[in-house]
Each structure stands twice: as C-alpha cells, then as structure tokens.
Write a protein that holds these residues in place. Sequence first.
Motif, PDB file in Angstrom:
ATOM      1  N   LEU A  14     -49.336  50.761  -7.657  1.00  0.00           N
ATOM      2  CA  LEU A  14     -50.342  49.855  -8.234  1.00  0.00           C
ATOM      3  C   LEU A  14     -49.662  48.741  -9.034  1.00  0.00           C
ATOM      4  N   THR A  15     -48.611  49.085  -9.727  1.00  0.00           N
ATOM      5  CA  THR A  15     -47.908  48.072 -10.514  1.00  0.00           C
ATOM      6  C   THR A  15     -47.242  47.034  -9.620  1.00  0.00           C
ATOM      7  N   SER A  16     -46.843  47.450  -8.440  1.00  0.00           N
ATOM      8  CA  SER A  16     -46.230  46.484  -7.508  1.00  0.00           C
ATOM      9  C   SER A  16     -47.257  45.478  -7.018  1.00  0.00           C
TER      10      SER A  16
ATOM     11  N   MET B   1     -38.521  47.167 -11.009  1.00  0.00           N
ATOM     12  CA  MET B   1     -39.965  47.204 -10.745  1.00  0.00           C
ATOM     13  C   MET B   1     -40.440  45.825 -10.278  1.00  0.00           C
ATOM     14  N   ILE B   2     -41.119  45.788  -9.166  1.00  0.00           N
ATOM     15  CA  ILE B   2     -41.691  44.527  -8.696  1.00  0.00           C
ATOM     16  C   ILE B   2     -43.087  44.417  -9.291  1.00  0.00           C
ATOM     17  N   THR B   3     -43.407  43.296  -9.853  1.00  0.00           N
ATOM     18  CA  THR B   3     -44.743  43.135 -10.402  1.00  0.00           C
ATOM     19  C   THR B   3     -45.374  41.882  -9.823  1.00  0.00           C
ATOM     20  N   ASP B   4     -46.698  41.888  -9.764  1.00  0.00           N
ATOM     21  CA  ASP B   4     -47.371  40.731  -9.174  1.00  0.00           C
ATOM     22  C   ASP B   4     -47.790  39.727 -10.251  1.00  0.00           C
ATOM     23  N   PHE B  40     -54.020  38.952  -5.336  1.00  0.00           N
ATOM     24  CA  PHE B  40     -55.201  39.667  -4.880  1.00  0.00           C
ATOM     25  C   PHE B  40     -54.767  40.951  -4.216  1.00  0.00           C
ATOM     26  N   PRO B  41     -55.452  42.054  -4.477  1.00  0.00           N
ATOM     27  CA  PRO B  41     -56.488  42.198  -5.492  1.00  0.00           C
ATOM     28  C   PRO B  41     -55.903  42.215  -6.895  1.00  0.00           C
ATOM     29  N   ILE B  43     -55.304  44.028 -10.078  1.00  0.00           N
ATOM     30  CA  ILE B  43     -55.236  45.451 -10.427  1.00  0.00           C
ATOM     31  C   ILE B  43     -55.013  45.555 -11.933  1.00  0.00           C
ATOM     32  N   VAL B  48     -55.563  51.726 -12.795  1.00  0.00           N
ATOM     33  CA  VAL B  48     -54.509  52.745 -12.816  1.00  0.00           C
ATOM     34  C   VAL B  48     -55.037  54.018 -13.469  1.00  0.00           C
TER      35      VAL B  48
END
Lengths: 193, 439
Positions: A14-16, B1-4, B40-41, B43, B48
């Motif tokens: 979810l964090t990605s 960690m990849i984050t959007d 998108f989407p 989150i 979570v």
Amino acid sequence: MDDYDTALVLSRVLTSGVVMSIEKSDRELPGLERSLTRASGRRHACLVNSRSAAIHAALTGLGIGHGDATGGAGLGPPERSFLAWLGVTADDDVPPPFALLTHADDLSDVDAVALVVDLTGLGFGPAAAFLTDDAGAHARAERLKIFGSYDLRTMWTQEESGAEVVPGVQFNYRLSPLVAACARLALTKGARS
Amino acid sequence: MITDFPSAPLPLPSEDELTAELAALGGEAIVPKGLRRTIFPVITKEDVFNLLLATRQDPAAVVAGFAEKYRDYVGAAYALPTASGTASLHAALVGAGVEPGDEVIVPAFTFIATAQAVVAAHAIPVFADIDPVTYCLDPAAAKDLVTERTRAIMPVHTHGLPADVTAIRELAKRHGLAFVEDASHAHSASVDGRIAGSIGDAAGQSLMADKNFPLGGEGGIAFFATADAHARAVEYLARHGIDYRMSWIAAAFGASQLERLPFYDAVRARNAALLGEALEGTGLFSPPHVPSGHVHAYNMYRITLNPEAAGLGDLPVHAVKEAVHELLVAEGVPAREWQNTPIPCHLPFTHRAGFGNGHPFTLNPGAVRDHVPQDFPVTLRMLESTLVLCRELRSPVEYERVLRYADAFGKVARRPDAIRDLVREKDYPRPYEKAARLG
C-alpha cells in the motif's frame, strides 16, 4: 503466515502505491511468478484469480477448447462442471492434461507437463497459477486473462502484436498485486518452515 | 521504500506562460517535466489501517460487508461481488436471463470487456453505433438491430456519462428485452437521482484499482433488480463451477475507499467544470456534453475538437486532432486517443475463435457480421475528432494542475498556425488505419 507478516506485506505494498495488476511498475506479480517457477522448476507461470481460471488457462495454453475432448479422471464435480461449461468433454478413463495441486504440495516433485496450482488455501482470497515449460502454452494462457493482443504491462498503450496467438474469448482473470504479495510471502515462509 | 508521494509541488500558472512559445517549438512546457505524475488511487493511512483490521475478520464477512455497503450506496436491490468487472457483466447478463446463442446489443464504442462478457455468457454481441453528442449507445441504432433472437440490450455509461436510459428502457420494454447496464465507468453517476447500477434489470461494474471507485486491485460487482435475477446468477456460477469470488483484500480496501468516494467525486466534478469552462473559451475545444438530469462521473474526460472554429475547417479533422495531440503532450498534458477503432474490428471479433472452434458464434451465424470501421460512422467521427484525459483528471488533482491543463489547451488553441504547419508536414493516418489499441 502470522498476522504480523500479513500486516507488514500489506502495508509495504500500500505504501508503494502500486495496487493495480496492469501497472508497469508492479513488482508483486512478477515476484510471485518467480517464486512459483523456482519451486516447480517450470519456466513459466501464469497467475490468475481462481482455481477455475487456472484450469481454463491450462486448457487454453494446451490448445484445448470448445468441442475438444480431454482427460478427466480424478477431477471433482466442480472441475467437471467447469469443463462442460467450456464445452470440453472429459474422459473418465484418461488423466487430465494437467496436475491439479495446491500450495501445500511439493511442486518440485511433479512430473506433469502442466501444473494447475490452487493458492486459495493460503488465505488471501481466490488465487491460482498455471505453470509450464512451454512458452507457447504460457503465451496463450496469458492472452486469455487480458484483453486484445497485448501483455499485462502494456494493455492500454501497445499496438496489437503477436496476432499469431489469436485472442478468442478473454476474461479478466488477473490477480491483484496485494494478493500476490501476501501469497508470495506465505509460500516463502512455508518453504522455510 | 518506494512511495507515490509527489517530489515537489506544482507552481501556480502565470499569464506569461500562456503566451510563451509552444513547448513543441522550443518553449517551456505548461506542466514541467518531473511534475507530470498524478497519483491514483489515493491511499491513506485509514486504508492501511482498515486493511489491517480486516486481517482479523472472517474473509467472507469482509466481502459481504463491502458488497452490502456499496449496494446500499448505489441503491440497487441485490448485489453480487465478483473478481472483476468482466465477471460482473457476465453475472449480470446470465442473471438477466441471457442464454447461449442469444443476441445482446452493445455499443461499438466501449472497452472490449463489454463485448467479451457477452461471449463469456455464450451469447453473441451485436454492435450498434453511438450517439453523436453523448458518445453513448444510440437507442435508434440499437432499435434497428433487434431481432427475434435479441435477449438483452447493454448500454455503457461511457466515460461516466449515463446513457439515454429512458429511451433504452422503452426499447427494452417494447421488445421484451432485458436492460443490463455496463456501469464500469459510472461510479456515482446518476440520472434524475438514480445512481448507475440501480437503473436497469441488472448491471455490471468494474471496481479495478484504476476506476473512480477503486478496490485493492481487481474486482467488480453485479447488481440485480429482483431476487430471481440475483439467484439465477448465483446458481449459474455454482452449477458451472465458475469461481468469480472477490478477494477479501480487495474488498477491505474498497470499503475503506467508499468513505471518501463522495469527496473525490466532488473534486473531480469541480475540476471538470473548471476545465470545461476554459475549453468553452478556446473555440477549438468543447467539453463533454452532459444532458439535463444526468450526473457525469468523469472516469474519463473526452474533449471534442472543432477545427472550423479555429479557422482549420479546411483540414481533415483527424489530422488536426493528431497535431493538437502532439502539441498537448509536449505541453505536459498526457491526452490520449483511448481507442482508435470500433470494438468489432478488434482481433477477437474479426477472428471469432471464442471458446474454441467459433463457439458461441456458431450457435447463431445470422447474428454475426464481418464489420469494417465504416459500418459505424458516428464512432469513426468521434474517434477522429476527440481526445481524452484519463487518470490525469480522474485523480483528485490539485487546483494548480487543472489550471495548468486549462492553460495548455488555451495555449495550443491560440496557435492554429502551428497546428496547420504540423498537418502540412505530416501524413497522419486515420485512427482506424493504425493497429487497434485499447487505450
């Protein structure tokens, strides 16, 4: 797999921000594919969203479709009903063209050319895979679960290609990355234990 | 960690940028490189947390709870959660009584899954042209295709705009057909207060993570007006050993997202209105038409080009569109075609292998046509004269971004000379002359 592991992997995906199966940057589906091909010794894995979808993928991969006959010995009532719905006649005296397995089976100890592995029992919802060494069978199975003549990563943008694998009826049998991520970790933990 | 999470905010636009040189000709892009990504989407931490909570619940209860919550939101009588939108359309069709060999009328312009779901039901999709203004199924064109074997009509609420449900309902009633909605683009869309999915005898809707209302991956839901139709679909799946069950993971994410759907709908509507007003002022571009009483969900935002309004009426419209497309993309607005040929001209419907050996097309050869794109002139005209914003506007994009989109359209519209030069330089093919594309 314990709850902490499930929570961790769900939080990580979810964090990605990548939760779509057709996202180019998804790493979870290829990860589960790798786990299954390693465990089975097969070259190719086609991930799908249910056991019936995996049977459909296997039959399509093997070139068995409506009007054809195949082995059905040992298949249960749901599988036999599904074959009938596909228009495939099941012969009770002949083994099916695929080995029907679950995640609990030792995939390295199976002789069949095609494996249908039900991953639903891992607990993350319906999930399954069709495993094979045959690149053509894999390509045909993949085309069943997507739309048009595309692959999973380029469905939206790529021009039609590989028309020799003519798409017939197509379903969205795609597995969700979140489910794949959980399944992969569960398989890994199971193998370690 | 990849984050959007975005790496930098997008600056507010300025007047100077609007009159600067086109990016395609060496100027600065309206949406700078590196700031073009939309998320998108969306989150959130609640998503979570809710997903983690669901790990402690009975999986079947999570799915059932989600389905009931969304059914209530839509206002449908019965719901069946599924693993995908295609599965939901298949379930809706069989629940509505579609049998093998039946004909189901669908629009020639839609996502291909609409027609493939008909084949999944062992029935034959019969393709009708679209309305020239709404781009949804044209009820008059559909009427001409009704035969004794027609069992259902399945309009698509294209891009999120509800189809002409009054005319379609009337047509269905007159001929004893089932009215099945393909509401896959139309989450929260409505006609006179009735939300898409609750209008027909049955409906299917994709809930994949790229839709206005996203689940945690793949998913769909079928709606039914009667208990009989719902029971027929459930019994059909069980009888044939078809597992279309939704994952609890997808459902838990969806239940969490549903709480914020009205907020995102409102942001999307605000952005659509803002962009629409700007487009109206350009002359070259028109925003989507929304009939009175209809609420558009804007899963996609299709923009129509009017070359004559910009003094380009002497040029082929498809060439103007291609040139404009290039100029917009250079400005950082990722407009696209989203389809370039009618669905019956895609490989699955030109080859018609179906389940194998031509099934189910062989059940009703009289319903099968070897179509060419020109069979659908309204669809062709639409494909030649429109461009689409997809995720770029589906996402609840920030105010600065939608202002910049508006400026990019305005900047391009001010340069008919550049459009004309591109058309003169390049030999643009018509959309359907290129290999078929889904997106």
